[in-house]
Write a protein that holds these residues in place. Sequence first.
Motif, PDB file in Angstrom:
ATOM      1  N   GLN A  77       0.819  -1.112   0.035  1.00  0.00           N
ATOM      2  CA  GLN A  77      -0.106   0.290  -0.043  1.00  0.00           C
ATOM      3  C   GLN A  77       0.704   1.323  -0.055  1.00  0.00           C
ATOM      4  N   VAL A  78       0.434   2.296  -0.676  1.00  0.00           N
ATOM      5  CA  VAL A  78       1.288   3.553  -0.688  1.00  0.00           C
ATOM      6  C   VAL A  78       0.356   4.533  -0.547  1.00  0.00           C
ATOM      7  N   VAL A  79       1.119   5.543   0.603  1.00  0.00           N
ATOM      8  CA  VAL A  79       0.225   7.055   0.837  1.00  0.00           C
ATOM      9  C   VAL A  79       1.291   7.840   0.288  1.00  0.00           C
ATOM     10  N   ALA A  80       0.969   8.392  -0.742  1.00  0.00           N
ATOM     11  CA  ALA A  80       1.692   9.431  -1.496  1.00  0.00           C
ATOM     12  C   ALA A  80       1.336  10.690  -1.265  1.00  0.00           C
ATOM     13  N   ILE A  81       2.284  11.611  -0.707  1.00  0.00           N
ATOM     14  CA  ILE A  81       2.143  12.957  -0.209  1.00  0.00           C
ATOM     15  C   ILE A  81       2.696  13.914  -1.500  1.00  0.00           C
ATOM     16  N   GLU A  82       1.802  14.579  -1.935  1.00  0.00           N
ATOM     17  CA  GLU A  82       2.349  15.412  -3.252  1.00  0.00           C
ATOM     18  C   GLU A  82       1.706  16.870  -3.171  1.00  0.00           C
ATOM     19  N   ILE A  83       2.382  18.113  -3.300  1.00  0.00           N
ATOM     20  CA  ILE A  83       2.131  19.296  -2.907  1.00  0.00           C
ATOM     21  C   ILE A  83       1.720  19.825  -4.298  1.00  0.00           C
ATOM     22  N   ASP A  84       2.125  19.348  -5.279  1.00  0.00           N
ATOM     23  CA  ASP A  84       1.739  20.077  -6.757  1.00  0.00           C
ATOM     24  C   ASP A  84       0.110  19.569  -7.101  1.00  0.00           C
ATOM     25  N   PRO A  85      -0.843  20.480  -7.256  1.00  0.00           N
ATOM     26  CA  PRO A  85      -1.892  20.162  -7.500  1.00  0.00           C
ATOM     27  C   PRO A  85      -2.239  19.376  -8.962  1.00  0.00           C
ATOM     28  N   LEU A  86      -1.271  19.732  -9.769  1.00  0.00           N
ATOM     29  CA  LEU A  86      -1.474  19.138 -11.341  1.00  0.00           C
ATOM     30  C   LEU A  86      -0.977  17.839 -11.248  1.00  0.00           C
ATOM     31  N   LEU A  87       0.081  17.554 -10.442  1.00  0.00           N
ATOM     32  CA  LEU A  87       0.646  16.174 -10.092  1.00  0.00           C
ATOM     33  C   LEU A  87      -0.305  15.223  -9.300  1.00  0.00           C
ATOM     34  N   ALA A  88      -0.832  15.832  -8.267  1.00  0.00           N
ATOM     35  CA  ALA A  88      -1.721  15.162  -7.317  1.00  0.00           C
ATOM     36  C   ALA A  88      -2.786  14.658  -8.194  1.00  0.00           C
ATOM     37  N   ALA A  89      -3.422  15.451  -9.025  1.00  0.00           N
ATOM     38  CA  ALA A  89      -4.656  14.946  -9.864  1.00  0.00           C
ATOM     39  C   ALA A  89      -4.247  14.133 -10.977  1.00  0.00           C
ATOM     40  N   GLN A  90      -3.205  13.801 -11.411  1.00  0.00           N
ATOM     41  CA  GLN A  90      -2.773  12.746 -12.280  1.00  0.00           C
ATOM     42  C   GLN A  90      -2.447  11.777 -11.782  1.00  0.00           C
ATOM     43  N   LEU A  91      -1.690  11.566 -10.685  1.00  0.00           N
ATOM     44  CA  LEU A  91      -1.409  10.389 -10.132  1.00  0.00           C
ATOM     45  C   LEU A  91      -2.275   9.318  -9.894  1.00  0.00           C
ATOM     46  N   PRO A  92      -3.636   9.319  -9.436  1.00  0.00           N
ATOM     47  CA  PRO A  92      -4.531   8.457  -9.402  1.00  0.00           C
ATOM     48  C   PRO A  92      -4.736   7.653 -10.845  1.00  0.00           C
ATOM     49  N   LEU A  93      -4.951   8.735 -11.737  1.00  0.00           N
ATOM     50  CA  LEU A  93      -5.033   8.455 -13.203  1.00  0.00           C
ATOM     51  C   LEU A  93      -4.228   7.450 -13.711  1.00  0.00           C
ATOM     52  N   THR A  94      -2.830   7.722 -13.691  1.00  0.00           N
ATOM     53  CA  THR A  94      -1.668   7.194 -14.131  1.00  0.00           C
ATOM     54  C   THR A  94      -1.775   5.803 -13.575  1.00  0.00           C
ATOM     55  N   VAL A  95      -2.059   5.492 -12.085  1.00  0.00           N
ATOM     56  CA  VAL A  95      -2.049   4.224 -11.701  1.00  0.00           C
ATOM     57  C   VAL A  95      -3.162   3.528 -12.300  1.00  0.00           C
ATOM     58  N   ALA A  96      -4.183   4.170 -12.423  1.00  0.00           N
ATOM     59  CA  ALA A  96      -5.456   3.340 -12.821  1.00  0.00           C
ATOM     60  C   ALA A  96      -5.253   2.833 -14.195  1.00  0.00           C
ATOM     61  N   GLU A  97      -4.614   3.646 -14.877  1.00  0.00           N
ATOM     62  CA  GLU A  97      -4.363   3.117 -16.605  1.00  0.00           C
ATOM     63  C   GLU A  97      -3.310   2.332 -16.660  1.00  0.00           C
ATOM     64  N   ARG A  98      -2.084   2.331 -15.876  1.00  0.00           N
ATOM     65  CA  ARG A  98      -1.000   1.526 -15.916  1.00  0.00           C
ATOM     66  C   ARG A  98      -0.964   0.319 -14.988  1.00  0.00           C
ATOM     67  N   MET A  99      -1.531   0.320 -14.111  1.00  0.00           N
ATOM     68  CA  MET A  99      -1.890  -0.966 -12.881  1.00  0.00           C
ATOM     69  C   MET A  99      -3.075  -0.998 -12.295  1.00  0.00           C
ATOM     70  N   PRO A 100      -4.362  -0.986 -13.026  1.00  0.00           N
ATOM     71  CA  PRO A 100      -5.791  -0.839 -12.478  1.00  0.00           C
ATOM     72  C   PRO A 100      -6.058  -1.785 -11.227  1.00  0.00           C
ATOM     73  N   ARG A 101      -5.168  -2.923 -11.178  1.00  0.00           N
ATOM     74  CA  ARG A 101      -5.592  -3.630  -9.954  1.00  0.00           C
ATOM     75  C   ARG A 101      -4.867  -3.388  -8.636  1.00  0.00           C
ATOM     76  N   ALA A 102      -3.953  -2.292  -8.755  1.00  0.00           N
ATOM     77  CA  ALA A 102      -3.410  -1.617  -7.726  1.00  0.00           C
ATOM     78  C   ALA A 102      -4.090  -0.184  -7.194  1.00  0.00           C
ATOM     79  N   ALA A 103      -5.107  -0.041  -7.930  1.00  0.00           N
ATOM     80  CA  ALA A 103      -5.610   1.528  -7.662  1.00  0.00           C
ATOM     81  C   ALA A 103      -6.049   1.702  -6.407  1.00  0.00           C
ATOM     82  N   ASP A 104      -6.477   0.612  -5.774  1.00  0.00           N
ATOM     83  CA  ASP A 104      -7.170   0.736  -4.363  1.00  0.00           C
ATOM     84  C   ASP A 104      -6.147   0.648  -3.307  1.00  0.00           C
ATOM     85  N   ARG A 105      -5.230   0.529  -3.653  1.00  0.00           N
ATOM     86  CA  ARG A 105      -4.060   0.567  -2.669  1.00  0.00           C
ATOM     87  C   ARG A 105      -3.032   1.780  -2.691  1.00  0.00           C
TER      88      ARG A 105
END
Length: 291
Positions: A77-105
């Motif tokens: 499981q990963v708790v990711a702390i990101e200050i940049d709103p642009l990157l914070a918005a994209q990160l879950p999308l990237t995980v869902a696209e490239r590693m969908p079964r890990a998205a809930d972690r």
Amino acid sequence: MTEQTSGGGLLGPRQIRELADRIGLRPTKSRGQNFVHDANTVRRIVSLAQTGPTDRVIEVGPGLGSLTLGLLETGAQVVAIEIDPLLAAQLPLTVAERMPRAADRLELVESDALKVSTLPGEPATELVANLPYNVAVPVLLHLLAIAPGWRTGLVMVQLEVADRLVAAPGSRTYGVPSAKLAWYGRAERVGTVPPRVFWPVPNVDSGLVRITRVDPPACSATREQVFTVIDAAFANRRKMLRSALSSLCGRSAAAAELLTAAEVDPTARGESLGIQEFARIAEQLVAAGRL
């Protein structure tokens, strides 16, 4: 066993640039934005951290998600702390696209890591992060203070900072970061990372530092009081301790007496002391009503 992916797995140089272009990202030095684009480097970091499916990992500055995906690939499981709103918005999308079964972690905390006081969910077991160069030390010390549950860590920092974190008393690189980190644990440098695996390419090498928690010194002074002594001792590192601590003791003679009571040579310098000695000095200051 690694996470099975259906969207492409880890990020390479082309994917990093495509993601940046897609969201209109222009990396800034002020936020220390240098993104790892080499899968072998990511897997090396994860392997050195010994991250596995039973871990709950804090990651600071996930950026475009290179290391995040590598950590999720292990089943952690990963708790990711990101200050940049642009990157914070994209990160879950990237995980869902490239590693969908890990998205809930993945749990995202959009915040300045230095302003985070608590983390969501169960206590973390690890810290694994490519720390922004400009705030690496304060962020590391802050996360050691607010999240005592994590017992091991692996951080990538500027090589010069890595040398300071692992320095022993008496060495020329020993200073405030080394002494304060020693309150929390042991640090060792376990590798270097060349600039070419980042985009944009930094002008310095990076160092990998492994941190293992240990119990702090047994003493009656608090961490904050011990850290006050460390700061005073290194405010002018060439001064003898009896002079460096005179601001806390009122005068040099009083400092010399206090240091002698703490079994520390008054003519020594801060760079020669370990965390146990700093703790003993703080105890004497507290007893004398100076802290």
